[in-house]
Scaffold this active site. Structure first.
Site, PDB file in Angstrom:
ATOM      1  N   GLN B 196      18.169  38.370   8.588  1.00  0.00           N
ATOM      2  CA  GLN B 196      18.676  37.786  10.162  1.00  0.00           C
ATOM      3  C   GLN B 196      18.465  38.888  11.315  1.00  0.00           C
ATOM      4  O   GLN B 196      18.280  40.098  10.656  1.00  0.00           O
ATOM      5  CB  GLN B 196      19.956  38.791  10.036  1.00  0.00           C
ATOM      6  N   GLY B 237      29.182  34.575  16.218  1.00  0.00           N
ATOM      7  CA  GLY B 237      28.242  34.510  15.381  1.00  0.00           C
ATOM      8  C   GLY B 237      27.288  34.710  15.461  1.00  0.00           C
ATOM      9  O   GLY B 237      26.618  34.738  16.697  1.00  0.00           O
ATOM     10  N   HIS B 238      26.584  34.615  15.125  1.00  0.00           N
ATOM     11  CA  HIS B 238      25.181  34.581  15.026  1.00  0.00           C
ATOM     12  C   HIS B 238      24.259  33.409  16.410  1.00  0.00           C
ATOM     13  O   HIS B 238      24.675  32.238  15.830  1.00  0.00           O
ATOM     14  CB  HIS B 238      23.960  34.499  14.099  1.00  0.00           C
ATOM     15  N   ASN B 239      23.268  34.157  16.668  1.00  0.00           N
ATOM     16  CA  ASN B 239      22.182  33.158  17.739  1.00  0.00           C
ATOM     17  C   ASN B 239      23.822  32.370  19.219  1.00  0.00           C
ATOM     18  O   ASN B 239      22.993  31.412  19.857  1.00  0.00           O
ATOM     19  CB  ASN B 239      21.768  31.972  17.198  1.00  0.00           C
TER      20      ASN B 239
END
Lengths: 331, 331, 331
Positions: B196, B237-239
């Site tokens: 990540q 969450g990511h992004n």
């Protein structure tokens, strides 16, 4: 710790079936308990395990005692008797009194007798800590907090300024009590923070689960009644009141200014909107939403059991046209 | 802090009704405010409390001013006016500047003027802390982080390496920003961690609630726009991108790579799946699921109000056969 | 770290299309990767970005390679190949071995080689820490804990007494492992705490997300199988078993004594009630409720996509009368 079955029967007001001289020194499940352990049968789901148990004895209701192949302590509430017996046989090791050298305790903090303050804990000015309180590693207690006797703060609990916590409470690791409520006034599509000036006031014998968060009130207080039990990862919004002896499972969300009655049981992941009231003795089952006030005791639901995905997709598609299709069919 | 009603009216652009010489030194609710306190009426639910209020004055909309038995500050947005007045009368006590002796601050950290670093806080190498920033007890700030002026980190906040936080933000206790996203490639039924490598980039005036978690991007960044307000126990969450001035209530979950527009209002416990887009000015009500992109502003729902359990069970059973029964009825 | 495309193809068993001499030193998305970066195409949603990519090369499945305007590494599982290449090119910087002066480590703790213990971390007596373990700032590890080699504890993780953690696990910031389960016996409308005597036992290669909580067993253990991946803010109740290589997205709640099989995939905010069993290879989609055991592999759902609120309100009102209306229509 060890006791004979007869001693346990007497002490915890159970009827003894079988040899009272057996020494019991631990507890176990019906499936795993060995020959010095006592087990219990409380949930009918596990009744089939009774016949194969190798426990020294089983705590059991009268209606099932005839099926018990070993000695028994018979009583109406086996789980409660089990809880008491387990606490006797397997007591929690208390923390030793004393303040760890790395803890940072403000000068004017009042520490009663036999308080434990662990490594890297901090306690702010004006705070009063009752006797036999345990504040574990990394916990942060703010200013002007009051913590009642024999309350236990697990590692990394945060209690913000001005919070009142009763006696014999347990705050599990990572819980946050007294954070600012989510109060913002909208103006020209932007958000203006509203000062959160109330406190959190917690009664006696309250449990607050790991990483659960309880916000302070906006003006008045957020109030958690005596005997309330909150599981992990619960959100309690500002100004919420929770009545005495209400229990809530994990991941419940209670929005601001909701009032929950006494002796309620709220299932996991239930969501309760703000500014509504739920009366005493209400049970809400798993994953339901409470979008309106409830004024009658009873059990309430809106959770939907998962189905095979392909079938569910068709049903959900029908649901999205339910009003339209029913209007058509009655025209 | 104290001010006359006339001073408040002038300063906050309200129309004064009644005696402007009354001294106001605190705020209160309609029900609890005493004779030196100012209250407000913003939510019609509480209108019935107006007639019995003992507040010195009430901040109120023009349409209800005739019902107000005491002095009034009249304006179009009483809650915003209340927020400003409360901030004036009851200001937050700022932390004193200085680095506590127990804090661990890397040698090359850049600390601007008037920074507070509390007990047991840690700040990693290469990090830049703006003026008037407050980093409270036990907070952990990683390496190469940038924190803008006047931002406040409550106890035990964690900000992982490389995160950018704007000015005047508030991160509430236990919030985690910049944790690894949930990225795993499946191979032969096992999971392989995907590095990540992105950051979290947070604008100005953002609030992040207690124990909320915001994951760093997989390759590019997770972006939280200026003025965003996130309540407690939210997962980002990511992004994910969240547009400016969007607000989300507690326990919302936003899966990876979702894009949320500006000025949205997301109710408590709403779940938004990954890789979808929600346009600007969308409201999603309590406990709904957003499983597809939304491209039209408006209000969206799928929450179901809890009903008496026995009735709900019958309805839910019918729902599980809805497609089947409707197909039969149209054959 | 840098490698030629040909080296990457050989090392990770891909077919090379294009110039193998290009030097690759980083990774990127199809949209953002520059001329020394390698990108990947795994999710068909992003296929349209392929034609405009300026990446040096793309990791791609055979079926799409003809659409790729730049060099390619062709393989059947591009996301897994990407994960491996990203780990090679952009490795995580390991923490330096050593115990920070401010950490509090009990005298009899066994620390293997190359262990990192960060500022303000604490480790209780009797605990064994494997080689290359990293325990970051503010983490709290209790007594008699075992942590396997190369496991990483991010800041402020709490591991309570007696927990077993395998090798190569990652516990993200704020996670709590081994907190007391939510066990109370009801007696006369009050709650009696049941001692939580079991442990949490975690296999190898397990990820536990930020602020996730895992409760210890009541009598026996809570068990997390090897290779399990848990996202943020998940609640795992006491006595739960999770089978190997099962993955769960954020905000999932698993009530006590549920048994989840191996290789399951549980979507975000799914709720699983207690005392049920889910077999191996089950997928449950976003925001569903699992209220009964599942004994057949497959995909299960009960999430409802949000609709325009006014239409949803009418549909939900019909749902509340569904049984009644269908009974009437068949009379």
């Amino acid at each position: 710790m060890s006791a004979t079955l007869a001693e346990l029967a007497t002490r915890f007001d159970c009827e003894l079936k079988g040899d009272g001289n057996v020494a019991i020194d631990t507890v176990g499940t019906l499936a795993s308990a060995g020959e010095t352990a006592i087990a219990f049968l409380a949930n009918p789901l596990y009744r089939s395990q009774l016949q194969h148990t190798r426990a020294a004895a089983v705590i059991i209701e009268p209606r099932w005692v005839d099926d018990c192949p070993v000695a028994a302590l018979v009583c109406d509430n086996p789980y409660a008797a089990y809880a008491r017996i387990a606490r006797l046989l397997c007591p929690r090791q208390p923390r030793p009194a004393g303040v760890h050298a790395s803890a940072v305790v403000a000068d004017d903090v009042s520490l009663a007798d036999n308080v434990y303050v662990g490594p890297h804990a901090t306690i702010g000015p004006g705070t009063q800590i009752g006797a036999h309180v345990s504040i574990d590693a990394g916990a942060v207690v703010g200013a002007n907090v009051e913590i009642g006797a024999a309350t236990r703060l697990e590692p990394r609990v945060v209690i913000m300024d001005d919070t009142i916590v009763g006696a014999r409470c347990v705050l599990h690791a990572g819980a946050v009590v007294g954070s600012d409520g989510f109060g913002f006034a909208r103006e020209n599509f932007e958000w203006l923070a509203v000062p959160q000036l109330g406190r959190v006031v917690i009664g006696d014998d309250v449990d607050i689960g790991a990483n659960t968060t309880i916000d302070r009130g906006t003006i008045e207080d957020t109030v958690i009644g005596t005997g309330v039990k909150l599981d992990n990862l619960i959100q309690v919004g500002h100004n919420v009141h929770i009545g005495e002896h209400t229990a809530m499972a994990a991941l419940v969300g209670i929005a601001g200014s909701a009032r929950i009655g006494a002796r309620c049981m709220i299932g996991g992941a239930v969501v309760i909107v703000g500014h509504i009231a739920i009366c005493d003795d209400v049970m809400v089952t798993f994953h339901s939403s409470v979008l309106r006030s409830i004024s009658e005791p009873g059990t309430y639901s809106s959770g939907i059991d998962a189905d095979v995905a392909s079938r569910w997709r068709r049903n959900a598609a029908r649901l999205r046209r339910l009003d339209e299709s029913q209007r058509l069919s009655t025209e």
